[in-house]
Design a protein around this motif. Structure first.
Motif, PDB file in Angstrom:
ATOM      1  N   GLN A  46       0.846  -1.195   0.000  1.00 29.71           N
ATOM      2  CA  GLN A  46       0.000   0.000   0.000  1.00 29.71           C
ATOM      3  C   GLN A  46       0.880   1.244   0.000  1.00 29.71           C
ATOM      4  N   TRP A  47       0.303   2.333  -0.540  1.00 25.59           N
ATOM      5  CA  TRP A  47       0.992   3.614  -0.521  1.00 25.59           C
ATOM      6  C   TRP A  47       0.828   4.259   0.850  1.00 25.59           C
ATOM      7  N   ARG A  48       1.847   5.053   1.239  1.00 19.96           N
ATOM      8  CA  ARG A  48       1.796   5.740   2.526  1.00 19.96           C
ATOM      9  C   ARG A  48       2.222   7.182   2.329  1.00 19.96           C
ATOM     10  N   TRP A  49       1.381   8.123   2.766  1.00 22.54           N
ATOM     11  CA  TRP A  49       1.668   9.546   2.647  1.00 22.54           C
ATOM     12  C   TRP A  49       2.408   9.996   3.896  1.00 22.54           C
ATOM     13  N   LEU A  50       3.703  10.316   3.750  1.00 24.36           N
ATOM     14  CA  LEU A  50       4.549  10.579   4.908  1.00 24.36           C
ATOM     15  C   LEU A  50       4.154  11.844   5.657  1.00 24.36           C
ATOM     16  N   LEU A  51       3.536  12.822   4.964  1.00 28.69           N
ATOM     17  CA  LEU A  51       3.140  14.050   5.650  1.00 28.69           C
ATOM     18  C   LEU A  51       1.990  13.813   6.627  1.00 28.69           C
ATOM     19  N   ASP A  52       1.169  12.791   6.345  1.00 24.32           N
ATOM     20  CA  ASP A  52       0.042  12.468   7.225  1.00 24.32           C
ATOM     21  C   ASP A  52      -0.220  10.967   7.134  1.00 24.32           C
ATOM     22  N   PRO A  53       0.583  10.152   7.843  1.00 24.52           N
ATOM     23  CA  PRO A  53       0.439   8.694   7.729  1.00 24.52           C
ATOM     24  C   PRO A  53      -0.915   8.169   8.210  1.00 24.52           C
ATOM     25  N   ILE A  54      -1.618   8.928   9.082  1.00 21.86           N
ATOM     26  CA  ILE A  54      -2.883   8.438   9.642  1.00 21.86           C
ATOM     27  C   ILE A  54      -4.038   8.638   8.656  1.00 21.86           C
ATOM     28  N   HIS A  55      -4.233   9.893   8.193  1.00 18.05           N
ATOM     29  CA  HIS A  55      -5.364  10.193   7.328  1.00 18.05           C
ATOM     30  C   HIS A  55      -5.031  10.062   5.848  1.00 18.05           C
ATOM     31  N   GLY A  56      -3.766   9.996   5.512  1.00 25.01           N
ATOM     32  CA  GLY A  56      -3.386   9.854   4.119  1.00 25.01           C
ATOM     33  C   GLY A  56      -3.324  11.180   3.388  1.00 25.01           C
ATOM     34  N   TYR A  57      -3.258  11.097   2.056  1.00 22.17           N
ATOM     35  CA  TYR A  57      -3.086  12.284   1.230  1.00 22.17           C
ATOM     36  C   TYR A  57      -4.373  13.093   1.130  1.00 22.17           C
ATOM     37  N   THR A  58      -4.228  14.427   1.261  1.00 17.67           N
ATOM     38  CA  THR A  58      -5.320  15.363   0.983  1.00 17.67           C
ATOM     39  C   THR A  58      -4.729  16.587   0.297  1.00 17.67           C
ATOM     40  N   VAL A  59      -5.522  17.201  -0.565  1.00 19.12           N
ATOM     41  CA  VAL A  59      -5.065  18.409  -1.248  1.00 19.12           C
ATOM     42  C   VAL A  59      -4.818  19.525  -0.236  1.00 19.12           C
ATOM     43  N   LYS A  60      -5.690  19.646   0.762  1.00 22.92           N
ATOM     44  CA  LYS A  60      -5.542  20.682   1.780  1.00 22.92           C
ATOM     45  C   LYS A  60      -4.242  20.513   2.554  1.00 22.92           C
ATOM     46  N   GLY A  61      -3.931  19.269   2.943  1.00 20.82           N
ATOM     47  CA  GLY A  61      -2.694  19.032   3.676  1.00 20.82           C
ATOM     48  C   GLY A  61      -1.463  19.357   2.852  1.00 20.82           C
ATOM     49  N   THR A  62      -1.507  19.018   1.569  1.00 18.70           N
ATOM     50  CA  THR A  62      -0.379  19.325   0.690  1.00 18.70           C
ATOM     51  C   THR A  62      -0.227  20.825   0.499  1.00 18.70           C
ATOM     52  N   TYR A  63      -1.352  21.515   0.329  1.00 17.48           N
ATOM     53  CA  TYR A  63      -1.309  22.967   0.161  1.00 17.48           C
ATOM     54  C   TYR A  63      -0.734  23.644   1.404  1.00 17.48           C
ATOM     55  N   CYS A  64      -1.157  23.198   2.570  1.00 15.24           N
ATOM     56  CA  CYS A  64      -0.633  23.771   3.823  1.00 15.24           C
ATOM     57  C   CYS A  64       0.865  23.548   3.941  1.00 15.24           C
ATOM     58  N   PHE A  65       1.323  22.390   3.500  1.00 11.63           N
ATOM     59  CA  PHE A  65       2.761  22.107   3.572  1.00 11.63           C
ATOM     60  C   PHE A  65       3.545  23.016   2.635  1.00 11.63           C
ATOM     61  N   LEU A  66       3.047  23.209   1.402  1.00  9.75           N
ATOM     62  CA  LEU A  66       3.766  24.016   0.418  1.00  9.75           C
ATOM     63  C   LEU A  66       3.745  25.496   0.757  1.00  9.75           C
ATOM     64  N   THR A  67       2.698  25.958   1.430  1.00 10.12           N
ATOM     65  CA  THR A  67       2.585  27.384   1.752  1.00 10.12           C
ATOM     66  C   THR A  67       3.020  27.709   3.172  1.00 10.12           C
ATOM     67  N   ASN A  68       3.522  26.724   3.890  1.00  9.04           N
ATOM     68  CA  ASN A  68       3.960  26.940   5.267  1.00  9.04           C
ATOM     69  C   ASN A  68       5.181  27.842   5.273  1.00  9.04           C
ATOM     70  N   THR A  69       5.114  28.938   6.021  1.00  3.68           N
ATOM     71  CA  THR A  69       6.239  29.880   6.066  1.00  3.68           C
ATOM     72  C   THR A  69       7.447  29.311   6.769  1.00  3.68           C
ATOM     73  N   GLU A  70       7.292  28.186   7.457  1.00  2.00           N
ATOM     74  CA  GLU A  70       8.420  27.601   8.159  1.00  2.00           C
ATOM     75  C   GLU A  70       9.267  26.701   7.269  1.00  2.00           C
ATOM     76  N   VAL A  71       8.837  26.512   6.004  1.00  2.00           N
ATOM     77  CA  VAL A  71       9.642  25.718   5.081  1.00  2.00           C
ATOM     78  C   VAL A  71      10.959  26.439   4.841  1.00  2.00           C
ATOM     79  N   PRO A  72      12.105  25.788   4.896  1.00  2.30           N
ATOM     80  CA  PRO A  72      13.392  26.456   4.699  1.00  2.30           C
ATOM     81  C   PRO A  72      13.452  27.183   3.369  1.00  2.30           C
ATOM     82  N   VAL A  73      14.195  28.288   3.347  1.00 10.27           N
ATOM     83  CA  VAL A  73      14.314  29.095   2.139  1.00 10.27           C
ATOM     84  C   VAL A  73      14.886  28.283   0.993  1.00 10.27           C
ATOM     85  N   THR A  74      15.854  27.412   1.279  1.00 10.48           N
ATOM     86  CA  THR A  74      16.494  26.644   0.224  1.00 10.48           C
ATOM     87  C   THR A  74      15.510  25.710  -0.454  1.00 10.48           C
ATOM     88  N   ASP A  75      14.466  25.252   0.244  1.00  4.28           N
ATOM     89  CA  ASP A  75      13.460  24.401  -0.366  1.00  4.28           C
ATOM     90  C   ASP A  75      12.476  25.225  -1.182  1.00  4.28           C
TER      91      ASP A  75
END
Length: 250
Positions: A46-75
């Motif tokens: 089975q596939w496993r979404w590492l950002l949220d192993p319990i609930h799995g992949y969601t568009v909202k969760g991915t969007y929050c990760f990409l727009t999180n201001t705490e993401v390092p500048v180099t990323d």
């Protein structure tokens, strides 16, 4: 492969020809990744979404990760090279450049494609050809940035890192936000023109000429902007002489 043995020297690794040195390095990396893998026939894959192993992949969760201001500048830098005015191949190259994945001589030596003695910059400055050196620090290719800044009429004290240089140049302080798109296009045109000229030096034995690269930058940036920006109604002569006026910077 598991039944034949995927440990080092196992029967799972059989090739039709002798591997190159860089391929052998890749095999070793793959063996290390599979070292702790145990296959169980009674468990379904089975596939496993590492950002949220319990609930799995969601568009909202991915969007929050990409727009999180705490993401390092180099990323975040790697996500910012995609521009609608620039050909896709140029954006892909810039993304690989910011990840240090272009085939500079230092990288080719690291991958054992070249010998260690062949890592010097093609510009003839005598330093190892890393990405930071070739595009920013080299006395031959790096001179292009000073010519560009003179053309734009802006002072310049550049960072020694490609990633930081991209942030500094594309988001120049004191300029309006719409002008940042223009600066990004010019930056992409610069790195693309430098890389093409570098390859001409390697494969066609040409002598580096920063003036020719600079003229190529002006032509490329004008062609990209005039072809893809409806409001860009200036001719090449205007862009060549008054770039700040064409960008709306008075």
């Amino acid at each position: 492969m598991a039944r034949a043995g995927w440990d080092a020297g196992g029967g799972g690794w059989e090739w039709r020809r002798r591997l190159f040195a860089w391929e052998e390095e890749g095999v070793r990396d793959c063996v290390n990744l599979l070292h702790n893998i145990v296959l169980q026939d009674n468990i379904q894959d089975q596939w496993r979404w590492l950002l949220d192993p319990i609930h799995g992949y969601t568009v909202k969760g991915t969007y929050c990760f990409l727009t999180n201001t705490e993401v390092p500048v180099t990323d975040a830098v790697g996500l910012d090279v995609w521009h609608k005015c620039v050909p896709s191949k140029v954006s892909v190259f810039a993304w690989r450049l910011l990840q240090d994945r272009v085939a500079t001589r230092a990288n080719l030596v690291r991958r054992r494609v070249l010998q260690a003695v062949d890592n010097l910059c093609v510009g003839g400055c005598g330093y190892p050809e890393t990405a930071d050196h070739l595009f920013i620090q080299c006395t031959s290719f790096g001179q292009v940035w000073y010519l560009v800044c003179q053309w734009l009429g802006i002072p310049c004290v550049f960072q020694g890192s490609v990633k930081r240089h991209f942030l500094q140049f594309s988001q120049m302080a004191g300029m309006t936000r719409p002008s940042h798109d223009f600066m990004k296009v010019i930056w992409l045109a610069c790195v693309w023109a430098i890389w093409k000229e570098r390859n001409n030096c390697v494969f066609n034995l040409l002598v580096t000429n920063p003036i020719n690269i600079f003229e190529r930058v002006k032509l490329l940036s004008f062609l990209w902007l005039s072809s893809n920006v409806a409001s860009f109604s200036f001719g090449f002569h205007d862009w060549w002489r008054y770039p700040r006026f064409c960008m709306g910077i008075m």
